[in-house]
Design a protein around this motif. Sequence first.
Motif, PDB file in Angstrom:
ATOM      1  N   HIS A 169       0.851  -1.191   0.000  1.00 30.39           N
ATOM      2  CA  HIS A 169       0.000   0.000   0.000  1.00 30.39           C
ATOM      3  C   HIS A 169       0.887   1.241   0.000  1.00 30.39           C
ATOM      4  O   HIS A 169       1.989   1.228   0.542  1.00 30.39           O
ATOM      5  CB  HIS A 169      -0.904   0.023   1.236  1.00 30.39           C
ATOM      6  CG  HIS A 169      -1.771  -1.183   1.373  1.00 30.39           C
ATOM      7  ND1 HIS A 169      -3.030  -1.262   0.814  1.00 30.39           N
ATOM      8  CD2 HIS A 169      -1.549  -2.382   1.984  1.00 30.39           C
ATOM      9  CE1 HIS A 169      -3.555  -2.444   1.092  1.00 30.39           C
ATOM     10  NE2 HIS A 169      -2.686  -3.140   1.795  1.00 30.39           N
ATOM     11  N   THR A 170       0.364   2.315  -0.588  1.00 32.73           N
ATOM     12  CA  THR A 170       1.067   3.598  -0.583  1.00 32.73           C
ATOM     13  C   THR A 170       0.233   4.622   0.166  1.00 32.73           C
ATOM     14  O   THR A 170      -0.956   4.800  -0.117  1.00 32.73           O
ATOM     15  CB  THR A 170       1.329   4.093  -2.010  1.00 32.73           C
ATOM     16  OG1 THR A 170       2.117   3.138  -2.715  1.00 32.73           O
ATOM     17  CG2 THR A 170       2.075   5.428  -1.986  1.00 32.73           C
ATOM     18  N   LEU A 171       0.868   5.297   1.125  1.00 32.59           N
ATOM     19  CA  LEU A 171       0.206   6.340   1.896  1.00 32.59           C
ATOM     20  C   LEU A 171       0.665   7.704   1.395  1.00 32.59           C
ATOM     21  O   LEU A 171       1.839   8.056   1.570  1.00 32.59           O
ATOM     22  CB  LEU A 171       0.524   6.188   3.387  1.00 32.59           C
ATOM     23  CG  LEU A 171      -0.162   7.186   4.331  1.00 32.59           C
ATOM     24  CD1 LEU A 171      -1.672   6.976   4.319  1.00 32.59           C
ATOM     25  CD2 LEU A 171       0.379   7.058   5.748  1.00 32.59           C
ATOM     26  N   PRO A 172      -0.215   8.481   0.761  1.00 36.28           N
ATOM     27  CA  PRO A 172       0.159   9.836   0.344  1.00 36.28           C
ATOM     28  C   PRO A 172       0.073  10.793   1.525  1.00 36.28           C
ATOM     29  O   PRO A 172      -0.256  10.396   2.646  1.00 36.28           O
ATOM     30  CB  PRO A 172      -0.897  10.154  -0.719  1.00 36.28           C
ATOM     31  CG  PRO A 172      -2.114   9.417  -0.243  1.00 36.28           C
ATOM     32  CD  PRO A 172      -1.602   8.147   0.411  1.00 36.28           C
ATOM     33  N   GLY A 173       0.350  12.053   1.279  1.00 37.16           N
ATOM     34  CA  GLY A 173       0.148  13.062   2.313  1.00 37.16           C
ATOM     35  C   GLY A 173      -1.335  13.330   2.523  1.00 37.16           C
ATOM     36  O   GLY A 173      -2.202  12.728   1.874  1.00 37.16           O
ATOM     37  N   LEU A 174      -1.627  14.235   3.436  1.00 33.02           N
ATOM     38  CA  LEU A 174      -3.016  14.555   3.755  1.00 33.02           C
ATOM     39  C   LEU A 174      -3.743  15.123   2.549  1.00 33.02           C
ATOM     40  O   LEU A 174      -3.220  15.954   1.810  1.00 33.02           O
ATOM     41  CB  LEU A 174      -3.079  15.588   4.881  1.00 33.02           C
ATOM     42  CG  LEU A 174      -2.565  15.195   6.268  1.00 33.02           C
ATOM     43  CD1 LEU A 174      -2.585  16.416   7.194  1.00 33.02           C
ATOM     44  CD2 LEU A 174      -3.391  14.066   6.862  1.00 33.02           C
ATOM     45  N   SER A 175      -4.987  14.697   2.366  1.00 31.23           N
ATOM     46  CA  SER A 175      -5.880  15.387   1.442  1.00 31.23           C
ATOM     47  C   SER A 175      -6.442  16.620   2.159  1.00 31.23           C
ATOM     48  O   SER A 175      -6.246  16.790   3.373  1.00 31.23           O
ATOM     49  CB  SER A 175      -7.038  14.470   1.036  1.00 31.23           C
ATOM     50  OG  SER A 175      -7.871  14.208   2.172  1.00 31.23           O
ATOM     51  N   PHE A 176      -7.141  17.471   1.437  1.00 28.57           N
ATOM     52  CA  PHE A 176      -7.770  18.627   2.088  1.00 28.57           C
ATOM     53  C   PHE A 176      -8.831  18.173   3.077  1.00 28.57           C
ATOM     54  O   PHE A 176      -8.987  18.737   4.159  1.00 28.57           O
ATOM     55  CB  PHE A 176      -8.376  19.562   1.038  1.00 28.57           C
ATOM     56  CG  PHE A 176      -8.994  20.810   1.609  1.00 28.57           C
ATOM     57  CD1 PHE A 176      -8.326  21.570   2.551  1.00 28.57           C
ATOM     58  CD2 PHE A 176     -10.264  21.215   1.200  1.00 28.57           C
ATOM     59  CE1 PHE A 176      -8.905  22.733   3.075  1.00 28.57           C
ATOM     60  CE2 PHE A 176     -10.845  22.368   1.718  1.00 28.57           C
ATOM     61  CZ  PHE A 176     -10.167  23.128   2.655  1.00 28.57           C
ATOM     62  N   ARG A 177      -9.558  17.113   2.729  1.00 33.26           N
ATOM     63  CA  ARG A 177     -10.569  16.561   3.638  1.00 33.26           C
ATOM     64  C   ARG A 177      -9.931  16.089   4.945  1.00 33.26           C
ATOM     65  O   ARG A 177     -10.413  16.414   6.041  1.00 33.26           O
ATOM     66  CB  ARG A 177     -11.290  15.386   2.961  1.00 33.26           C
ATOM     67  CG  ARG A 177     -12.428  14.780   3.771  1.00 33.26           C
ATOM     68  CD  ARG A 177     -13.012  13.558   3.064  1.00 33.26           C
ATOM     69  NE  ARG A 177     -12.105  12.423   3.170  1.00 33.26           N
ATOM     70  CZ  ARG A 177     -12.166  11.512   4.136  1.00 33.26           C
ATOM     71  NH1 ARG A 177     -13.078  11.603   5.092  1.00 33.26           N
ATOM     72  NH2 ARG A 177     -11.315  10.509   4.159  1.00 33.26           N
ATOM     73  N   GLU A 178      -8.820  15.367   4.832  1.00 34.94           N
ATOM     74  CA  GLU A 178      -8.138  14.880   6.028  1.00 34.94           C
ATOM     75  C   GLU A 178      -7.536  16.029   6.830  1.00 34.94           C
ATOM     76  O   GLU A 178      -7.513  16.002   8.067  1.00 34.94           O
ATOM     77  CB  GLU A 178      -7.051  13.884   5.642  1.00 34.94           C
ATOM     78  CG  GLU A 178      -7.591  12.567   5.093  1.00 34.94           C
ATOM     79  CD  GLU A 178      -6.482  11.619   4.707  1.00 34.94           C
ATOM     80  OE1 GLU A 178      -6.512  10.465   5.149  1.00 34.94           O
ATOM     81  OE2 GLU A 178      -5.575  12.046   3.958  1.00 34.94           O
ATOM     82  N   PHE A 179      -7.029  17.023   6.126  1.00 39.66           N
ATOM     83  CA  PHE A 179      -6.486  18.211   6.790  1.00 39.66           C
ATOM     84  C   PHE A 179      -7.557  18.880   7.650  1.00 39.66           C
ATOM     85  O   PHE A 179      -7.299  19.266   8.799  1.00 39.66           O
ATOM     86  CB  PHE A 179      -5.958  19.178   5.732  1.00 39.66           C
ATOM     87  CG  PHE A 179      -5.605  20.549   6.243  1.00 39.66           C
ATOM     88  CD1 PHE A 179      -4.409  20.769   6.920  1.00 39.66           C
ATOM     89  CD2 PHE A 179      -6.463  21.620   6.045  1.00 39.66           C
ATOM     90  CE1 PHE A 179      -4.086  22.040   7.384  1.00 39.66           C
ATOM     91  CE2 PHE A 179      -6.146  22.886   6.501  1.00 39.66           C
ATOM     92  CZ  PHE A 179      -4.945  23.091   7.180  1.00 39.66           C
ATOM     93  N   LEU A 180      -8.759  19.016   7.108  1.00 38.09           N
ATOM     94  CA  LEU A 180      -9.851  19.618   7.877  1.00 38.09           C
ATOM     95  C   LEU A 180     -10.210  18.756   9.083  1.00 38.09           C
ATOM     96  O   LEU A 180     -10.488  19.273  10.177  1.00 38.09           O
ATOM     97  CB  LEU A 180     -11.074  19.819   6.988  1.00 38.09           C
ATOM     98  CG  LEU A 180     -10.941  20.896   5.901  1.00 38.09           C
ATOM     99  CD1 LEU A 180     -12.157  20.883   4.987  1.00 38.09           C
ATOM    100  CD2 LEU A 180     -10.773  22.285   6.522  1.00 38.09           C
ATOM    101  N   MET A 181     -10.189  17.439   8.907  1.00 34.67           N
ATOM    102  CA  MET A 181     -10.423  16.542  10.041  1.00 34.67           C
ATOM    103  C   MET A 181      -9.320  16.703  11.089  1.00 34.67           C
ATOM    104  O   MET A 181      -9.584  16.699  12.293  1.00 34.67           O
ATOM    105  CB  MET A 181     -10.495  15.093   9.557  1.00 34.67           C
ATOM    106  CG  MET A 181     -11.681  14.787   8.664  1.00 34.67           C
ATOM    107  SD  MET A 181     -11.587  13.129   7.939  1.00 34.67           S
ATOM    108  CE  MET A 181     -11.754  12.101   9.395  1.00 34.67           C
ATOM    109  N   PHE A 182      -8.096  16.842  10.625  1.00 34.75           N
ATOM    110  CA  PHE A 182      -6.954  17.056  11.509  1.00 34.75           C
ATOM    111  C   PHE A 182      -7.114  18.358  12.291  1.00 34.75           C
ATOM    112  O   PHE A 182      -6.651  18.475  13.429  1.00 34.75           O
ATOM    113  CB  PHE A 182      -5.681  17.082  10.671  1.00 34.75           C
ATOM    114  CG  PHE A 182      -4.462  16.585  11.379  1.00 34.75           C
ATOM    115  CD1 PHE A 182      -4.472  15.403  12.091  1.00 34.75           C
ATOM    116  CD2 PHE A 182      -3.271  17.298  11.305  1.00 34.75           C
ATOM    117  CE1 PHE A 182      -3.331  14.942  12.739  1.00 34.75           C
ATOM    118  CE2 PHE A 182      -2.132  16.853  11.945  1.00 34.75           C
ATOM    119  CZ  PHE A 182      -2.160  15.667  12.667  1.00 34.75           C
ATOM    120  N   GLU A 183      -7.785  19.320  11.667  1.00 36.67           N
ATOM    121  CA  GLU A 183      -8.052  20.611  12.306  1.00 36.67           C
ATOM    122  C   GLU A 183      -9.340  20.579  13.128  1.00 36.67           C
ATOM    123  O   GLU A 183      -9.836  21.605  13.549  1.00 36.67           O
ATOM    124  CB  GLU A 183      -8.146  21.707  11.234  1.00 36.67           C
ATOM    125  CG  GLU A 183      -6.834  22.019  10.546  1.00 36.67           C
ATOM    126  CD  GLU A 183      -5.906  22.845  11.420  1.00 36.67           C
ATOM    127  OE1 GLU A 183      -6.403  23.752  12.122  1.00 36.67           O
ATOM    128  OE2 GLU A 183      -4.680  22.587  11.403  1.00 36.67           O
TER     129      GLU A 183
END
Length: 397
Positions: A143-157
Motif C-alpha cells: 500500500h502507498t500512503l500519500p500526504g493529507l488530502s484537504f478533507r483529512e487536513f480539515l479533520m486534523f483541524e
Amino acid sequence: MDILIRTYKRRLADVNTRFHRFLFSEIDWEQPLIGIMGQRGVGKTTMMMQRIKAMDPTGEKSFYVSLDNIWFANHSLIELAENMLDRGVSHLYLDEVHRLIGWEQQVKNLYDSYPELHVVFTSSSLLEIDHSIGDLSRRVSMHTLPGLSFREFLMFERYDIPQRLDLSDVLFSHEKIAASISSVIDVLPMFRKYMEKGYYPFYKSMKTDDYYSRLVQSVSTVIEYDIPAVEKKIEYETLIKAKRLVAIVSASLPYIPNMSTLAGLMGSNRSQLLKLFDLLDRAGIIRQLFMSVGGPKALVKPQKILLDNSSLMYALGTPQIGAARESTFASFLSVSHKVGFAKDGDFMVDGRYLFEVGGKGKGFAQIRNIPDSFVVADDIEFGFSNKIPLWLFGFLY
C-alpha cells in the motif's frame, strides 16, 4: 532488547487515536505480510501504532521496532522474531525497513519460516522498495500512503467532515456538495493554509520555518542517500544536478522541459536527464506528466513536470501560483486515478476527463466544445455547471 521494549511501550502510550488516515480502513490487516510505503512524515508510523492500539490495547501480543535502531547492527530479524514469539507476540511492526541491509531477504525469511507471525513493515524510501522488493512482491500486500488530502487536513483541524467523495460526485454534484460544506466551514482560508503547509501531518507540531526546513532536508535525504542506495555507480556531480533540477522545477510555472536547453543548462545529456526525472518521480519529489499514462517512463520525455505537492513547493521557495494549483490538483487525483498531460488543457484523467486549472477568472476558451471537459478554479467557494472549485477535489480521499 529491554531498550527496544521500553521504546515500544512509550510510543504506544503516546499514540493519538482521534484521527485515522483514509488508508487505515482500506488495509486488510489480517493479511500475513503487509507493506506500507510513503514519503517521510506522511504518518506511516502513527498508523501502525494506531493499528496496535485498536487490535491489541495492552500491546502484549504486538511489537513495534524501527529498523534503524543500533540493535540491528549485530542482530537479525530472525533473532527478533524468535525472541518475540517466546514472549507470546503474534504481530510484528517493522518501521523503516529499508534501513536494514538485506531487508528483503530477511523479511522473506520471516514470512517463510514463521507462518503464524503477522508482519507489517514500512519504508520511507520509495526508491528502495521499488528497486528491491523482487520476489517478495508475490507475498506482500503493498500500500502507498500519500500526504493529507484537504478533507483529512480539515479533520486534523477538528472539523466534522463528510465521507470521501467519488470523482463522479465532484464532477456532477459539485454545486450542492460545495454549498453544503461552505455553509459550515470557511473553506478558502483553510484551503490556502492547506496548500502552503498542510500536506504533511507534522505541520501541526512545528513552527512554519522548522516545518519547511524539515521538508528541504527530506529532499536532500532522497537525493543524497535514497538515490545512491539504488544507483550504486551514480556520481556525486550527478546528485548535484538532481538538486539543481528540483530547484528549476520549483521556481517555474508548470515546467515544460526543453531537453536541449535543459541539457545545456545542467551540463548533462538527454539520457541522464531522463534518468534523473525518473528517479525523482519514483522518489516522490516530482511528478511527470505524459501524453500517455502507460509505457516505460524512464525512456520518454515528459510533457510537463510538477513538484509532488504544494507544501514542498512552498518549502523550496515562493512558488508560482499556477504551478502550486496544478501540483495540488494532480496530488488529489493521482491517488486513485490516472493523471496525464493534455494537449488542449492541463490534465487528462483516466483517459477521459479533460481539466483546465486556474484562478477564479479562468474560463472555457481553451477547452470549449470538448466533451467531458471542466474548468477547475481556485479562490471560489462553489462553482456552476462545468466550473468546479479546486478545493472540492481535496475530498477524493
